[in-house]
Design an enzyme around this catalytic site. Sequence first.
Site, mmCIF file in Angstrom:
data_model
loop_
_atom_site.group_PDB
_atom_site.id
_atom_site.type_symbol
_atom_site.label_atom_id
_atom_site.label_comp_id
_atom_site.label_asym_id
_atom_site.label_seq_id
_atom_site.Cartn_x
_atom_site.Cartn_y
_atom_site.Cartn_z
ATOM 1 N N SER A 1 0.904 -1.172 -0.002
ATOM 2 C CA SER A 1 -0.053 -0.121 0.029
ATOM 3 C C SER A 1 0.944 1.329 -0.051
ATOM 4 O O SER A 1 2.199 1.132 0.369
ATOM 5 C CB SER A 1 -0.844 -0.043 1.370
ATOM 6 O OG SER A 1 -0.064 -0.015 2.325
ATOM 7 N N HIS A 2 0.399 2.427 -0.402
ATOM 8 C CA HIS A 2 1.322 3.640 -0.324
ATOM 9 C C HIS A 2 1.854 3.900 1.022
ATOM 10 O O HIS A 2 3.040 4.308 1.170
ATOM 11 C CB HIS A 2 0.121 4.846 -0.816
ATOM 12 C CG HIS A 2 1.009 5.954 -0.475
ATOM 13 N ND1 HIS A 2 1.837 6.541 -1.587
ATOM 14 C CD2 HIS A 2 0.790 7.137 0.275
ATOM 15 C CE1 HIS A 2 2.284 7.528 -1.133
ATOM 16 N NE2 HIS A 2 1.662 8.074 -0.231
ATOM 17 N N LEU A 3 0.914 3.495 2.183
ATOM 18 C CA LEU A 3 1.577 3.845 3.358
ATOM 19 C C LEU A 3 2.751 2.890 3.651
ATOM 20 O O LEU A 3 3.969 3.480 4.251
ATOM 21 C CB LEU A 3 0.536 3.914 4.471
ATOM 22 C CG LEU A 3 0.926 3.851 5.974
ATOM 23 C CD1 LEU A 3 1.607 5.316 6.051
ATOM 24 C CD2 LEU A 3 -0.225 3.937 6.989
ATOM 25 N N ALA B 1 2.841 6.697 -5.047
ATOM 26 C CA ALA B 1 1.618 5.377 -5.207
ATOM 27 C C ALA B 1 0.495 5.897 -4.552
ATOM 28 O O ALA B 1 0.825 6.056 -3.271
ATOM 29 C CB ALA B 1 2.410 4.245 -4.984
#
Length: 903
Positions: A500-502, A701
């Site tokens: 995920s982006h995080l 992203a």
Amino acid sequence: GGKAGRKEPSAAVLEALKGNKELSGFDRCLLSQIATATSWRTRLGYIRSLFTDEEAAKASEFDPRNVDNLASVVVFLTFIKSGQVPCAEDGSHYRPNHHANEAKQLEGALAVVEKEGGRAAFLVRKIYPLLPSYRSEFTQSVPLTRIRDITHGAKVPKDLKYDLKHNLQNKLHRSAGPEDLITCKRIMDRITAPGAQGYPHDFVEQMKIFYRELKEFFNATGLDDLLVEIKKKGEPAKDVWVCVDKFLETKHGQKPCFDQMAALIDLRLFLNKNMHAIDGEALQRVRLADVELDKYSFVLLADLSKNIESGNADWPFLSKSLALASRDVALSKIVEDESECIANEFESLSALPAPFTSEPRLRFKANLDRAMRFAADFSEEVSAIFYDKVGPLGRALNVDNHSIEVFAEAEIRSNIVFQFSRAATWALKKTRADLNMPPWDPLLPGKASGVLVAVDSLGDVPEDALRSGCIVALLHAEGDEEVPTGVRGVVLAHDLPHLSHLGVRARQVKVPFVCADERATFDALVGKAAALKGKMCTLDVAENGAVGITAAEAGAAEGAAKAADVVAQVTLPKADLSACKLLDLVDTAKLNSGAKAAAAGELDRIAAKSGGLFKTPTGAAIPFGLFAKAETAAYTSAIDGFDSLNGKEQEAKAEEIRALVAKFPLDGAIAEEISQKFSGQGELMVRSSANCEDLENMSGAGLYDSIANVPASSSALISKAVLKVWESLWTKRASLSRSQAKVPHKDAYMAVLVQKMLTADVSFIMFTQNPVNGNKGEVFIELAFGMGEVLASAVARGSPFRVGFEKSSQKPRIIAFPNYSVKLVPKKDGVAADGDVDAGLETKVVDYSKERLVSDGEFRETLLKRLGQAGEFIEQEMGCPQDIEGVVVGGELYIVQSRPMVL
């Protein structure tokens, strides 16, 4: 019925309404009505009108599909039936057939709501047993006449005869209510007490028959009697006797709880399968039998849970027991779609041959995770529904405090979900131990120091903590957040997609990040470190999953503060604004259309060389030049000085700038050209391709928007989607990311990549080097069913399929099976239905037992091997490690984008 007499308002209820700020809307209307409608009949009539009369519902602010409103009805009718809220005669004379007819009308309306499913169906099933019976003997003009004959002919003491005539017979025929059943039981206790004398045998026997009839009227008949009756009547189908006899034989024969549970599920399945074929009183009987079977299953599940908790259960017994338990939950209409899919997967697992190998156990563990999340969510929702209702309503109705306090707790602990979660909890512990799994999932191992803060979301971290550097104990993350400058380490209370982006950003900024496999693990760690909150501490995340929070050593505060100020600056290459027309992908370049669009063109070339290993969707690009051409003076003025603003001011300013971008003049000819280029190709995916994303030192992203399901036939909706993507240059997350990277906002431009939308069976994100353990020889893949947004931004709770592909051996290894409850799919009408380009996707509950990638090992290995090989090939062609996104459609592999992997 006779003429209604004068109705005296209930002073206690009316007094409770005065100045009561706890009650609003329907609850106030309910209480106002029952203050004057004091009899059970009039109260039933009022509740019936809410479901059958639109004007009455509107006047009472009632919506029959509103969960809060239904919960109020459940609470109110439950307190009436239990005697906590007494009914009183109102001076009128209505025989019990009026009550029965009200119930018949009400049940018909309730059944319509139940068919729609959801939480409403669960609450409606609670209302059914609270209503009187409408059997034919109770809807006739003069029902329950046996008590009259008993009273007139009884040779019993005068006080008993008086009691029978005035407190039971006359009251029942005048104004029946649940209190009459209590009166009858009191009399029965007197005449059947040990040593009771002076009561003729015939009188006692007739009273027993009447008591049974009265229980039937109040729907208080026991399970066995109900089953014997539906067997005798052949309801809902003639061969019901087979299932009834089998169940009663196991029940009365005191067979093991597993055998009883299996027979009970067979019977419930038969009843539910055939219930549609009956109506009227037969339907009421069968429905009540199913509700009573639901209640009895709680006892069986309690015994089954004890057997499982004893530690002697083997894998076949575990899987089959949980299959029965979850099917029971599904039959009780408890979040029906979700519980049905959980049950299907447990049943699929229970059919696998023993012994369970590693992969089936990982699959079992994934479904257990999903089951535990379902049980926790259900318990929280039931608590919220009833805690919010019981207190204010109970107090207004003068119900005693103890009954109010235990109501919601009883709703949870006496529900079959409670026992199901008990069994699943122990099974999960056993599975984790057998797989040798740590309780933590490290996204990035490491050690860091900072002030310990506990917050609900990353946006809640205090400014002073960020300035000094902090370790964050985090309850919730969506997955598309930025890591705020100053956060030195994160402990998250739930799972998160690694890609995920995080997750990607945490690795980029070297912030140790670890996720708890379950909430209890997180709570235990944070509880142990409670004394360190607000103080300097050290977070230590080991690669093997060991996690510790300890007091920091001397000098850590200074080091954390210095580290908090260190931000790597990103320099953007100067954008080429010369291209002001729609570009074919072959004509795109990083400088004129962004790295994403340029990579899409490069992927077309690589796909042609891959020998059919993968394909790419057709595409085109709207270059930076068209964005620059559309810029207004108001826009350029608004972005000046953005970085000098504080956090709250930046957030407000970003919203203002987005509104300006939404009004950019987009040349309509561009949208028309796109529509013609993609004519006949169905729907489009309109993606961002900013010059500040997909760079080697700045991924971006998940920061910018992609709009799905845009119809190629509509130039108007294409224009709207393009503007939405342009607007996303100024989301809160995107502007914060650029500010943290010290990217000048005036240098940020947005291009748009337009591609034919692929309706994904499976979506994936693939890193060609494992970012979790740093293994360059392993491709790391995360997959989810449906569209890929669920992976990049964690829009659904749960975790994805996780796979490692070893380049040397060309073999995939399963790290984890997926446990998302939903997948994202394009809406059938989608954007075209309402013109809302944000509404192109919807969620659909996913049934893993029907997904070939989960259930077919040979198919799974072939597909995963092909994925790994595609990633390896793209890495070689691009010349550096890649972050790749793609989909599988009908067995074909498509790569939709690739960017340099930021390590």
